[in-house]
Design a protein around this motif. Structure first.
Motif, PDB file in Angstrom:
ATOM      1  N   TYR A  40       0.817  -1.206   0.000  1.00 22.12           N
ATOM      2  CA  TYR A  40       0.000   0.000   0.000  1.00 22.12           C
ATOM      3  C   TYR A  40       0.858   1.265   0.000  1.00 22.12           C
ATOM      4  O   TYR A  40       0.473   2.281  -0.562  1.00 22.12           O
ATOM      5  CB  TYR A  40      -0.952   0.008   1.195  1.00 22.12           C
ATOM      6  CG  TYR A  40      -1.901   1.169   1.136  1.00 22.12           C
ATOM      7  CD1 TYR A  40      -2.940   1.182   0.209  1.00 22.12           C
ATOM      8  CD2 TYR A  40      -1.729   2.278   1.945  1.00 22.12           C
ATOM      9  CE1 TYR A  40      -3.787   2.264   0.119  1.00 22.12           C
ATOM     10  CE2 TYR A  40      -2.582   3.360   1.859  1.00 22.12           C
ATOM     11  CZ  TYR A  40      -3.605   3.348   0.942  1.00 22.12           C
ATOM     12  OH  TYR A  40      -4.436   4.429   0.832  1.00 22.12           O
ATOM     13  N   SER A  44      -1.733   2.709  -4.270  1.00 22.11           N
ATOM     14  CA  SER A  44      -3.020   2.734  -3.593  1.00 22.11           C
ATOM     15  C   SER A  44      -3.897   1.583  -4.097  1.00 22.11           C
ATOM     16  O   SER A  44      -4.023   1.368  -5.293  1.00 22.11           O
ATOM     17  CB  SER A  44      -3.710   4.077  -3.857  1.00 22.11           C
ATOM     18  OG  SER A  44      -4.873   4.172  -3.106  1.00 22.11           O
ATOM     19  N   HIS A  66      -4.302   3.115   7.589  1.00 19.24           N
ATOM     20  CA  HIS A  66      -4.955   4.403   7.862  1.00 19.24           C
ATOM     21  C   HIS A  66      -3.999   5.397   8.515  1.00 19.24           C
ATOM     22  O   HIS A  66      -4.078   6.595   8.244  1.00 19.24           O
ATOM     23  CB  HIS A  66      -6.215   4.201   8.693  1.00 19.24           C
ATOM     24  CG  HIS A  66      -7.329   3.573   7.916  1.00 19.24           C
ATOM     25  ND1 HIS A  66      -7.690   3.980   6.645  1.00 19.24           N
ATOM     26  CD2 HIS A  66      -8.164   2.548   8.226  1.00 19.24           C
ATOM     27  CE1 HIS A  66      -8.699   3.245   6.212  1.00 19.24           C
ATOM     28  NE2 HIS A  66      -9.002   2.365   7.151  1.00 19.24           N
ATOM     29  N   GLU A  69      -1.984   6.765   5.673  1.00 21.58           N
ATOM     30  CA  GLU A  69      -2.796   7.734   4.921  1.00 21.58           C
ATOM     31  C   GLU A  69      -2.822   9.090   5.628  1.00 21.58           C
ATOM     32  O   GLU A  69      -2.699  10.134   4.991  1.00 21.58           O
ATOM     33  CB  GLU A  69      -4.229   7.209   4.763  1.00 21.58           C
ATOM     34  CG  GLU A  69      -4.337   6.022   3.856  1.00 21.58           C
ATOM     35  CD  GLU A  69      -5.676   5.319   3.945  1.00 21.58           C
ATOM     36  OE1 GLU A  69      -5.975   4.567   3.012  1.00 21.58           O
ATOM     37  OE2 GLU A  69      -6.421   5.506   4.926  1.00 21.58           O
ATOM     38  N   TRP A  70      -2.991   9.047   6.926  1.00 23.74           N
ATOM     39  CA  TRP A  70      -3.021  10.279   7.714  1.00 23.74           C
ATOM     40  C   TRP A  70      -1.674  11.003   7.607  1.00 23.74           C
ATOM     41  O   TRP A  70      -1.627  12.217   7.394  1.00 23.74           O
ATOM     42  CB  TRP A  70      -3.351   9.957   9.168  1.00 23.74           C
ATOM     43  CG  TRP A  70      -3.269  11.151  10.065  1.00 23.74           C
ATOM     44  CD1 TRP A  70      -2.239  11.480  10.881  1.00 23.74           C
ATOM     45  CD2 TRP A  70      -4.249  12.171  10.228  1.00 23.74           C
ATOM     46  NE1 TRP A  70      -2.517  12.638  11.559  1.00 23.74           N
ATOM     47  CE2 TRP A  70      -3.749  13.092  11.173  1.00 23.74           C
ATOM     48  CE3 TRP A  70      -5.511  12.392   9.673  1.00 23.74           C
ATOM     49  CZ2 TRP A  70      -4.460  14.220  11.567  1.00 23.74           C
ATOM     50  CZ3 TRP A  70      -6.211  13.523  10.068  1.00 23.74           C
ATOM     51  CH2 TRP A  70      -5.689  14.411  10.994  1.00 23.74           C
ATOM     52  N   ARG A  74      -3.025  10.964   2.282  1.00 24.92           N
ATOM     53  CA  ARG A  74      -3.592  10.194   1.177  1.00 24.92           C
ATOM     54  C   ARG A  74      -5.055   9.909   1.464  1.00 24.92           C
ATOM     55  O   ARG A  74      -5.446   9.699   2.607  1.00 24.92           O
ATOM     56  CB  ARG A  74      -2.837   8.872   1.004  1.00 24.92           C
ATOM     57  CG  ARG A  74      -3.300   8.097  -0.231  1.00 24.92           C
ATOM     58  CD  ARG A  74      -2.709   6.725  -0.316  1.00 24.92           C
ATOM     59  NE  ARG A  74      -1.354   6.750  -0.828  1.00 24.92           N
ATOM     60  CZ  ARG A  74      -0.647   5.640  -1.052  1.00 24.92           C
ATOM     61  NH1 ARG A  74      -1.161   4.455  -0.800  1.00 24.92           N
ATOM     62  NH2 ARG A  74       0.580   5.713  -1.501  1.00 24.92           N
ATOM     63  N   LYS A  75      -5.864   9.872   0.404  1.00 23.07           N
ATOM     64  CA  LYS A  75      -7.280   9.533   0.525  1.00 23.07           C
ATOM     65  C   LYS A  75      -7.435   8.142   1.144  1.00 23.07           C
ATOM     66  O   LYS A  75      -6.670   7.230   0.841  1.00 23.07           O
ATOM     67  CB  LYS A  75      -7.922   9.574  -0.865  1.00 23.07           C
ATOM     68  CG  LYS A  75      -9.385   9.274  -0.866  1.00 23.07           C
ATOM     69  CD  LYS A  75      -9.932   9.282  -2.278  1.00 23.07           C
ATOM     70  CE  LYS A  75     -11.335   8.733  -2.267  1.00 23.07           C
ATOM     71  NZ  LYS A  75     -11.794   8.361  -3.589  1.00 23.07           N
ATOM     72  N   SER A  76      -8.436   7.980   1.979  1.00 22.15           N
ATOM     73  CA  SER A  76      -8.672   6.718   2.676  1.00 22.15           C
ATOM     74  C   SER A  76      -9.064   5.605   1.708  1.00 22.15           C
ATOM     75  O   SER A  76      -9.898   5.798   0.827  1.00 22.15           O
ATOM     76  CB  SER A  76      -9.776   6.906   3.715  1.00 22.15           C
ATOM     77  OG  SER A  76      -9.968   5.730   4.454  1.00 22.15           O
ATOM     78  N   THR A  77      -8.454   4.444   1.876  1.00 17.31           N
ATOM     79  CA  THR A  77      -8.768   3.285   1.052  1.00 17.31           C
ATOM     80  C   THR A  77      -9.967   2.532   1.621  1.00 17.31           C
ATOM     81  O   THR A  77     -10.281   2.637   2.801  1.00 17.31           O
ATOM     82  CB  THR A  77      -7.544   2.349   0.939  1.00 17.31           C
ATOM     83  OG1 THR A  77      -7.781   1.412  -0.102  1.00 17.31           O
ATOM     84  CG2 THR A  77      -7.276   1.610   2.230  1.00 17.31           C
TER      85      THR A  77
END
Length: 130
Positions: A40, A44, A66, A69-70, A74-77
């Protein structure tokens, strides 16, 4: 976007892969939670993973994804956790870890529905041939 199937059971992984191929989706596979987090960080994915895996379980992997991502904004998967557990407590633990969906592999009707619908709820079909 493509799918990442993370499953330490070769049989369950084969079922997931067959469904994705039949529906024409791009996908990658991994065998444990550390592999999913590493993958990941490079690309993505929408993820479908087992809850109980070697090295890092699905809930730990979900939290690590997550957090990453934070950290990098990055946009949440979208993450689906698969498990043989059936209790409401298990479902709540999975959802509390940041997963979007919980599917019990012991509920055969639910798994049949999952195999029919999972890809369409995650990503658009690709035209790449496999």
């Amino acid at each position: 976007s493509s799918l990442l199937f993370v499953e330490d059971s070769p049989i369950n992984l084969k079922i997931l892969v067959a469904s994705a191929k039949r529906l024409g989706y791009r996908f990658e596979t991994a065998m444990d939670g550390l592999q999913v987090v590493d993958a990941y960080r490079k690309e993505s994915f929408d993820a479908v993973m087992d809850i109980q895996m070697p090295k890092m379980d699905g809930m730990e992997a979900c939290r690590a994804i997550h957090q990453y991502e934070w950290d990098v904004r990055r946009k949440s998967t979208f993450i689906i956790i698969l498990t043989a557990l059936t209790s409401q407590d298990a479902e709540q633990m999975v959802l509390d870890s940041g997963a979007n969906r919980f599917f019990s592999t012991r509920n055969h009707l639910l798994m049949r529905s999952f195999r029919k619908e999972f890809c369409s709820s995650l990503v658009r079909p690709c035209t790449t041939e496999y």
